[in-house]
Design a protein around this motif. Sequence first.
Motif: not given
Length: 398
Positions: A110-116, A142-145, A190-193
């Motif tokens: 839901t958060a990713m959809t809202a940001m999009t 990206y942080n939520f995903g 972890v690296f992606r974060f």
Amino acid sequence: MSALNLVAIVTLLGGAAWMIPALVQQRFRDPMRLHLFLALFLMGLGNVLSQPRILMWLDGVTLPGFTKITFNVAVLTGLCLMVAFLRECPLTGWRPPWPWEVVACAICLTAMTAMTVALPSPLRNHVLTSRYLVDWRVRTFYNFGNFYLLFGYAACAVLAARHARKGRSLHRLSLSVISVGLAALALSCVFRFLWVNLPTLREPGRRVTYADAFGFGQIATIVVCAGLSLPAFVSVVQMVRERLDYQTQFCGLEELWNRLVEIHPELVLDHRSRRPGFLLANAPAVYRRYVECRDGLTRLGPYLQLVAEEGAAPVADDDPRTSAGLVDRALCRFLEQNGRDDGPPTASVFVLAPKLPCSAGGTDYEEDLGALVRLSLELRELREMRNRRVAEPAPARP
């Protein structure tokens, strides 16, 4: 599409496809297998939709950012199913996912959809570069995903390692491989974060880039799929080995079977299975040919006894070469008489009858089958020697 990405997609979708026949056979009523199938299929589908060309094409017929949300929904939902699958003892039973796992996945999506939706159209197809990560909405996306991916991979790694300690040898190895691959995927998260939230990592000239982390994640995905596919691979190897053994036995009986069918065509019960193709010979086909050979030898029994009595030396019925010569002479005697009568008035005998004690009320089938195969091979060698002798030129007269 990179080679690693292609292999990851093929292994995910291939693992899902491998389970379809069993699901169809059970009319999709096996929740545990259906659960794993959906997890593999959704994660494979998500990787397919994430390819740039497919993403651009689908966004062209829908809306900008639609495909990006779709493949994230597929990957996170598949991972949620995988967590639930491993949490509820996949070796013994199946239960629905825990509610908080589903809620956490739903909140992240839901958060990713809202940001999009909050992003302008040119930024919705963002990637992990400094140009896009300047915007806080992209970083939040990206942080939520990444949060759910990190949780899911780490949880699956721990659960797989826990089950590996309780499983049998093959399951222990399979789950251990899965656990290693999932732990590697968690490290890539972890690296992606850090990549998303620390601008210093994105500065030019760094030895490790996101492309390196992405390739590391693809290799880890392949390791996970290899672990999931290991039991299926072992079963395929065993099946191929059994079919090769059956094919060897079936072809090994061919010489004896052909010679007997030549004089008694009625021995063949099923003409459709005279010559099964490569790896198509199975246990029933071998057993049918074995029965037909034994039936043919029984019918040839009086001639076998006759040529045995005509021999100067006693016949050792446990020697394949001696028995092959006996059968060959009996077949020649039968063809000489051309089946004009029922054979000589003598008692029938068995060639290479098994000498082991009977088990379960019957003869030792495997031992007798092996004896007949050896007999058939000796018959083939006799025929080839006779053909070579005929083909040799006669010595010149002085």
